[in-house]
Every structure is written in structure tokens, then in C-alpha cells.
Design a protein around this motif. Structure first.
Motif, PDB file in Angstrom:
ATOM      1  N   ARG A 140       0.348   9.857  -3.981  1.00  9.38           N
ATOM      2  CA  ARG A 140      -0.852  10.108  -3.183  1.00  9.38           C
ATOM      3  C   ARG A 140      -0.563  10.442  -1.728  1.00  9.38           C
ATOM      4  O   ARG A 140      -1.319  11.160  -1.098  1.00  9.38           O
ATOM      5  N   LYS A 141       0.500   9.880  -1.197  1.00 10.43           N
ATOM      6  CA  LYS A 141       0.719  10.052   0.241  1.00 10.43           C
ATOM      7  C   LYS A 141       2.135  10.492   0.585  1.00 10.43           C
ATOM      8  O   LYS A 141       2.317  11.342   1.439  1.00 10.43           O
TER       9      LYS A 141
ATOM     10  N   ASP B 264       1.149   4.052  -2.908  1.00 10.47           N
ATOM     11  CA  ASP B 264       0.865   5.459  -2.600  1.00 10.47           C
ATOM     12  C   ASP B 264       2.053   6.359  -2.924  1.00 10.47           C
ATOM     13  O   ASP B 264       1.880   7.495  -3.366  1.00 10.47           O
TER      14      ASP B 264
ATOM     15  N   GLU C 275       0.825  -1.212   0.000  1.00 12.04           N
ATOM     16  CA  GLU C 275       0.000   0.000   0.000  1.00 12.04           C
ATOM     17  C   GLU C 275       0.863   1.268   0.000  1.00 12.04           C
ATOM     18  O   GLU C 275       0.616   2.190  -0.780  1.00 12.04           O
ATOM     19  N   CYS C 276       1.876   1.326   0.857  1.00 11.83           N
ATOM     20  CA  CYS C 276       2.742   2.514   0.899  1.00 11.83           C
ATOM     21  C   CYS C 276       3.541   2.657  -0.392  1.00 11.83           C
ATOM     22  O   CYS C 276       3.737   3.773  -0.886  1.00 11.83           O
TER      23      CYS C 276
END
Length: 88
Positions: A71-72, A66, A62-63
Motif C-alpha cells: 500500500r505504501k 503497509d 503500521e509501516c
């Protein structure tokens, strides 16, 4: 094993069966050793630098997604987090 994974594992003393936590969220198991600055940005003359330990970070799926999508996580944020982990 890919060269960048070997570099990361050797630096931190990990074996292939070890559990490595995501450096970014610290709550999920890392499944990727990712390049902070993409390999494509190095070119032929600097190719050897792409797999330097300062450019490699363990991330959960997920990281990693992202970060790649912007996105993050920014490159600067990931570099700062990773460099703190190198000092520990």
C-alpha cells in the motif's frame, strides 16, 4: 530471540530493552524486525542470506503492514531507506 532479530540488534548494538524507531516513518516505535525480501524468496540454497543485515529493517506495525500489503512502500524504497541507515 529469532535469528534475524539477533542479527539486527547486534549490528546496531541494541539490547532487548532499547527503544528502536521505525526506519520508514521515523515517528513510531518499531515493534517488528522485518525481512525486506521475504524469506520464502530465498529457497534452500540461499537460505543463509535471508537474515543478512542488508535484508532486515525495523518497522512499526503500521509501516510493516503497509509494506507487506504493497500500500505504501515498495521493496526498492525500503531497501534504499535501510541501506542509508546502515551507512550512518
Amino acid at each position: 530471540m529469532a535469528k534475524h532479530k539477533t542479527v539486527y540488534f547486534e549490528y546496531f548494538g541494541y539490547g532487548e530493552q532499547d527503544t528502536i524507531m521505525c526506519e520508514l516513518c521515523e515517528s513510531r516505535i518499531a515493534v517488528d524486525i522485518m525481512h525486506i525480501i521475504p524469506r520464502s524468496k530465498f529457497g534452500k540454497k540461499r537460505k543463509g542470506e535471508q537474515d543478512d543485515i542488508t535484508n532486515l529493517c525495523a518497522g512499526c506495525r503500521e509501516c510493516h503492514r503497509d509494506f507487506d500489503d504493497g500500500r505504501k512502500w515498495t521493496t526498492k524504497e525500503v531497501q534504499e531507506i535501510h541501506l542509508r541507515n546502515l551507512k550512518n
